[in-house]
Design an enzyme around this catalytic site. Structure first.
Site, PDB file in Angstrom:
ATOM      1  N   ARG A  69     -17.910  22.451  -4.465  1.00 26.53           N
ATOM      2  CA  ARG A  69     -19.114  21.538  -3.976  1.00 26.53           C
ATOM      3  C   ARG A  69     -19.195  21.788  -2.576  1.00 26.53           C
ATOM      4  NH1 ARG A  69     -15.511  17.662  -7.081  1.00 26.53           N
ATOM      5  NH2 ARG A  69     -16.776  16.386  -8.243  1.00 26.53           N
TER       6      ARG A  69
ATOM      7  N   ARG B 288     -21.978  25.440  -6.395  1.00 26.19           N
ATOM      8  CA  ARG B 288     -23.105  24.843  -6.638  1.00 26.19           C
ATOM      9  C   ARG B 288     -23.966  24.586  -5.325  1.00 26.19           C
ATOM     10  NH1 ARG B 288     -21.617  18.650  -8.222  1.00 26.19           N
ATOM     11  NH2 ARG B 288     -21.345  18.350  -5.957  1.00 26.19           N
TER      12      ARG B 288
ATOM     13  N   ASN C 273     -19.208  12.541 -13.934  1.00 24.82           N
ATOM     14  CA  ASN C 273     -19.318  11.495 -13.069  1.00 24.82           C
ATOM     15  C   ASN C 273     -20.655  10.899 -12.975  1.00 24.82           C
ATOM     16  OD1 ASN C 273     -16.884  12.630 -12.519  1.00 24.82           O
ATOM     17  ND2 ASN C 273     -17.354  13.375 -10.660  1.00 24.82           N
ATOM     18  N   ASP C 274     -21.599  11.749 -12.969  1.00 29.37           N
ATOM     19  CA  ASP C 274     -23.229  11.089 -12.350  1.00 29.37           C
ATOM     20  C   ASP C 274     -23.424  10.924 -13.998  1.00 29.37           C
ATOM     21  OD1 ASP C 274     -24.172  10.948 -10.040  1.00 29.37           O
ATOM     22  OD2 ASP C 274     -23.446  12.933  -9.561  1.00 29.37           O
TER      23      ASP C 274
ATOM     24  N   CYS D 268     -17.472  19.926 -15.501  1.00 30.21           N
ATOM     25  CA  CYS D 268     -16.771  19.772 -14.252  1.00 30.21           C
ATOM     26  C   CYS D 268     -16.475  18.324 -13.561  1.00 30.21           C
ATOM     27  CB  CYS D 268     -17.328  20.594 -13.236  1.00 30.21           C
ATOM     28  SG  CYS D 268     -19.121  20.239 -12.928  1.00 30.21           S
TER      29      CYS D 268
ATOM     30  N   GLU E 215     -26.270  16.520 -15.664  1.00 26.54           N
ATOM     31  CA  GLU E 215     -25.588  15.057 -15.122  1.00 26.54           C
ATOM     32  C   GLU E 215     -26.708  13.990 -14.973  1.00 26.54           C
ATOM     33  OE1 GLU E 215     -23.668  15.973 -11.081  1.00 26.54           O
ATOM     34  OE2 GLU E 215     -25.605  17.133 -10.425  1.00 26.54           O
TER      35      GLU E 215
ATOM     36  N   HIS F  27       0.766  -1.314  -0.102  1.00 26.86           N
ATOM     37  CA  HIS F  27       0.056  -0.092   0.067  1.00 26.86           C
ATOM     38  C   HIS F  27       0.914   1.170  -0.095  1.00 26.86           C
ATOM     39  CE1 HIS F  27      -3.590  -2.293   1.617  1.00 26.86           C
ATOM     40  NE2 HIS F  27      -3.503  -2.269   0.261  1.00 26.86           N
TER      41      HIS F  27
ATOM     42  N   ARG G  91     -21.462   4.512  -9.735  1.00 23.78           N
ATOM     43  CA  ARG G  91     -19.894   5.242  -9.770  1.00 23.78           C
ATOM     44  C   ARG G  91     -18.813   4.861  -8.975  1.00 23.78           C
ATOM     45  NH1 ARG G  91     -21.295  11.621  -8.864  1.00 23.78           N
ATOM     46  NH2 ARG G  91     -19.263  11.742  -7.857  1.00 23.78           N
TER      47      ARG G  91
HETATM   48  C1  PEP Z   1     -20.397  14.780 -11.277  1.00 21.77           C
HETATM   49  O1  PEP Z   1     -21.357  14.150 -11.279  1.00 21.77           O
HETATM   50  O2  PEP Z   1     -19.613  14.619 -12.565  1.00 21.77           O
HETATM   51  C2  PEP Z   1     -19.934  16.109 -10.618  1.00 21.77           C
HETATM   52  C3  PEP Z   1     -19.174  16.757 -10.804  1.00 21.77           C
HETATM   53  O3  PEP Z   1     -20.674  16.218  -9.475  1.00 21.77           O
HETATM   54  P1  PEP Z   1     -20.285  15.128  -8.278  1.00 21.77           P
HETATM   55  O4  PEP Z   1     -19.115  14.129  -8.424  1.00 21.77           O
HETATM   56  O5  PEP Z   1     -19.936  16.079  -7.293  1.00 21.77           O
HETATM   57  O6  PEP Z   1     -21.410  14.214  -7.911  1.00 21.77           O
HETATM   58 MG    MG Z   2     -22.866  14.793  -9.691  1.00 21.47          MG
END
Ligand code: PEP
Ligand code: MG
Length: 838
Positions: free
Chosen positions: A567, A603, A720-721, A768, A697, A460, A731
């Site tokens: 965030r 946000r 990401n979402d 983002c 998202e 690790h 995710r």
């Molecule tokens: C995303 O979903 O890509 C995002 C930037 O928001 P978070 O990662 O905070 O959910």
């Molecule tokens: Mg998100």
């Protein structure tokens, strides 16, 4: 080889590389039409029986034979493809129909050269012809020798379920092959423990005559289960069936991090000519540095006279463990906040080890005999380290380092020692073995490199060193520890060596190389403060994702054109009371102040799903990721959102503050917040309104981008979402992590649609999500029409540099073709070809 009278392990009937049926150059076998099975490209000249069986059929032409095993499985052994056409030439059958054969008995011999020259292929098959009743699971897909275990045959259940589950009273059992790379080492074992803990039933793993309860990480690691080993899982209790299914799934799904924690090719001491003044070892993290050697020693305990009061010692141990738990919790919270998944997984495993019943029971037993808590804890860990080291698995032996980490931490807490090394910046730290917590501390102190007498490249601490870009070498041998404190050395991790007596010229050379590297970075850094224009003059704003005002200051220093995402849910993550309006205003203002004259996108709070806040408990949900999260908070706690908007409206100058709404799915949500903002502006007597943007998202938002853009000032894509919801893959799912890839063509199409929709109303689009920080994706995003990239602060220079080497019109042209590709990996491959990374 029988496990019981239904299951059967078949041994290899031939020696050679193993192929799945799909790879056999014959459509009938490859399609599985003849049944499930496996193929071997043989290197020997005799076919042997894979088990005890009766010969039920012998081909007249001597190229194939059918056996019935004692469990009823029927096996066709077929030598070569289309060999029936040889009419028996080159084959000699050694057994007759009706004969009983033993495992490993020769069945037929053939003339390797003659047959090879005359037939289409020598690839030979072992087919389970009654596949409707049995399932064949390959044990290995590597090269085998005759007699090696090759295929596991298990009966299918009547309903066709592929996993054999026997229900015995309220205990259920199943068998599975462990998919985790390197077997059940600390992180996979922690995942199994975590999975088992979601159920009230007790669960155990059984392997090679040993059993371990799933609540003991030590016990699980002690089974020494290797990759692809078959183990038995048993669960007992009211929800045993659900627990079993969850455990089987967790065991058969490899952790993605096992791949991304990839180890650089080890450069080992063996086979190396001895060089005077040089120690050879294994590179755990690359780099070339020079500096004074600084030796770190671990705690050694004095002799213990015994006769301690057990109650007191138990209490002392509990208190020390509580203190360490608190420290690890803080590390975990930080790792979560910074989305450092390696760090999170490693320290989550440490937390589990700290609670391990096997460790605690042993320590308590010693304490009950009058031994001091320090020595009891120390002995208990030493015993387990020895167990791990004797299992014959290098990966598990390296996990002993994690135990030693906990030993040191708890000892320090017990002895009341402060845990702070005083290491000069630029030093090269030498130790017997460093632990993950040592590394976190040392990297903060600005050391130049690390070297260890022991340790391994998959430990690790090695993973963390690579993540921090800190050159690191392991397995240098004990001579390392005999070196003088302060002696100037060269750590050449790339070359797998440490130079103990570099002359002045060599030191100067390495310093120069370090300087050049720094200069390149500095150059990038210096250019990071100028706008990033593509070769054809398109301005791409490169902003930063931050979670605090300190990170914002860091981002500005790194050249950020603004904050692309703050965030806000992370601003108060470390506390358990909700911040009031005033506290929030101060926190937002601090971020604005830290950014000079740049704009800041803030946000609104995005809780729910994977993000939970202690001070804002939300109702339990069956599907939290699909539940009340993001802007949907307005639906359940409108007063909280109003409070946040009021705080935001009081920052100054308001013109630099842009508000971003998470998880929007339809236009009404946006219109509702617009109305609230207008009303609140009225209440506060404000004439100016901040810009209001929408996160894209969820696929619904991407598909409605045009309608949203009509009422929004800008759109910001949360890849990401958007990946999670488009690909229907969690995710945070360890086993799916490598597939939740935002460069999937389906996502690219949604991003293209978002940009097209925004363009209708002349709105700009940013990204983002994590894709913006991936330099491979920069040309694709520019090509799709994205104008702002919000990246992690340390990458601003790198991404700006990338932008400056791209031609936007070429990006547009090539990206159109990427939309037509069939997978994320195809897109990645094409990106590497079109826009190689420097
Ligand atoms: C995303 O979903 O890509 C995002 C930037 O928001 P978070 O990662 O905070 O959910
Ligand atoms: Mg998100």
């Amino acid at each position: 080889m029988h496990n019981n009278n239904k299951e059967l392990t078949l041994s290899a009937p031939l020696s050679g590389p193993v192929l799945t049926l799909a790879k056999v150059p014959d459509p009938v076998f490859a399609s599985g039409a003849m049944g499930d099975g496996i193929a071997i490209d043989p290197l020997n000249d005799t076919l042997y029986s894979p088990c005890e069986a009766v010969v039920t059929h012998v081909a007249r032409t001597g190229h194939a034979i059918t056996l019935r095993a004692d469990n009823g499985a029927e096996l066709l052994l077929h030598l070569g493809l289309d060999t029936v056409e040889l009419q028996g030439v080159g084959f000699s059958m050694l057994v007759k129909e009706g004969a009983r054969v033993s495992n490993g008995q020769p069945l037929l011999r053939y003339d390797l050269d003659q047959v090879a020259q005359q037939c289409k292929s020598l690839v030979s098959l072992m087919i389970l012809t009654n596949s409707q009743d049995f399932q064949a699971r390959p044990i290995t897909l590597k090269s085998v020798k005759v007699g090696d275990p090759l295929l596991h045959i298990v009966p299918k259940l009547a309903n066709g379920v592929q996993i054999d589950i026997e229900v015995v009273g309220i205990e259920v059992q199943g068998h599975i092959h462990v998919a985790h790379r390197g077997g059940l080492h600390a992180r996979p074992a922690a995942l199994i423990r975590q999975t088992a803990q979601q159920f009230t039933s007790k669960s155990w793993l059984h392997f090679a005559g040993k059993s371990a309860a799933c609540d003991s990480l030590i016990g699980l690691m002690g089974l020494a289960v290797g990759e692809q080993d078959e183990i038995r899982v048993s669960c007992q209790g009211p929800d045993a069936e659900a627990a079993l299914q969850a455990l089987l799934a967790a065991l058969s799904t490899a952790l993605a991090e096992d791949n991304h924690a990839a180890v650089p090719a080890p450069i080992v001491q063996r086979n190396r000519p001895a060089e005077a003044g040089v120690l050879h070892g294994v590179c755990a993290a690359p780099g070339l540095v020079a500096g004074p050697l600084f030796r770190l020693n671990s705690i050694s305990l004095p002799m213990d006279a015994g006769n301690h009061e057990p109650e007191q010692q138990r209490h002392a141990l509990d208190a020390a463990r509580t203190q360490v738990r608190g420290e690890i919790d803080t590390t975990l919270a930080q790792a979560k906040k910074h989305k450092n998944t390696d760090e999170e997984a490693i320290f989550a495993a440490h937390l589990a080890l700290l609670e391990d019943p096997a460790l605690l029971d042993a320590a308590h037993q010693s304490i009950d005999q009058g031994i001091a808590a320090t020595h009891a804890w120390s002995q208990s860990i030493d015993v387990q380290c020895e167990v791990l080291q004797q299992l014959g698995s290098p990966l598990l032996a390296e996990r002993a380092n994690d135990l030693r980490d906990l030993k040191q931490r708890v000892l320090r807490a017990l002895l009341g020692e402060t845990w702070q090394y005083d290491v000069p910046a630029g030093a090269i730290v030498a130790a017997h073995e460093l632990t993950p917590s040592d590394l976190l501390q040392l990297s903060q102190q600005g050391v130049a490199g690390l070297c260890m007498a022991e340790g391994g490249a998959t430990s690790h601490v090695a993973i963390l060193a690579r993540g921090k870009g800190l050159p690191c070498m392991v397995a240098l041998g004990s001579t390392l520890l005999d070196q003088e404190q302060g002696q100037a050395v060269v750590l050449d991790a790339d070359g797998g060596r440490i130079e103990l007596t570099p002359n002045a010229a060599r030191l100067a050379e390495v310093h120069q190389a370090q300087l050049d590297h720094k200069q390149r970075r500095a150059l990038q850094q210096a250019q990071a403060h100028t706008p990033a224009l593509t070769l054809d003059g398109l301005h791409i704003e490169v902003a930063a994702n931050v979670a605090s005002s300190a990170e914002a200051a860091d981002a500005l220093a790194n050249g950020a054109d603004g904050v692309g995402l703050l965030r806000t849910e992370f601003l108060f993550v470390d506390r358990n009371t909700a911040p009031d309006e005033q506290e929030q205003r101060i926190a937002y203002q601090a971020v604005l102040d830290a950014m000079g004259d740049k704009s800041v996108i803030i946000r609104t709070i995005d809780v729910g799903g994977d993000k939970q806040l202690d001070y804002l408990p939300l109702p339990d949900e069956a599907n939290p990721v699909l539940g009340l999260r993001g802007i949907r908070l307005a639906q359940v706690r409108p007063e909280l959102l109003d409070q946040q908007l009021r705080s935001l409206l009081q920052v100054s100058p308001l013109s630099r503050c842009r508000i971003l709404l998470p998880m929007v799915t339809e236009v009404d949500e946006l219109l509702h917040i617009r109305q609230r903002l207008d009303a609140l502006c009225g209440e506060l007597g404000l004439s100016q309104r901040p810009e209001l943007g929408v996160m894209i998202e969820v696929p619904a938002a991407a598909l409605l981008a045009e309608q949203l853009a009509e009422h929004a000032d800008f759109l910001s894509i949360g890849t990401n979402d958007l990946s999670q919801y488009t690909l229907a893959m969690d995710r945070d799912h360890a086993g799916l992590a490598s597939r939740v890839d935002a460069l999937h063509p389906a996502l690219l199409r949604l991003i293209a649609q978002t940009c097209a929709g925004a363009a209708v109303h002349n709105r700009w689009v940013g990204v983002c999500g994590a894709l913006a920080s991936d330099p491979l994706a920069t040309p694709v995003l520019i090509g799709l029409g994205v104008r702002e990239l919000s990246v992690s602060p340390v990458q601003i220079g790198e991404i700006k540099d990338r932008v400056r080497h791209l031609d936007a019109s070429e990006c547009r042209r090539i990206t159109q073709d990427l939309l037509k590709l069939s997978s994320a990996s195809a897109v990645r491959h094409a990106c590497h070809q079109q826009w190689p990374l420097s």
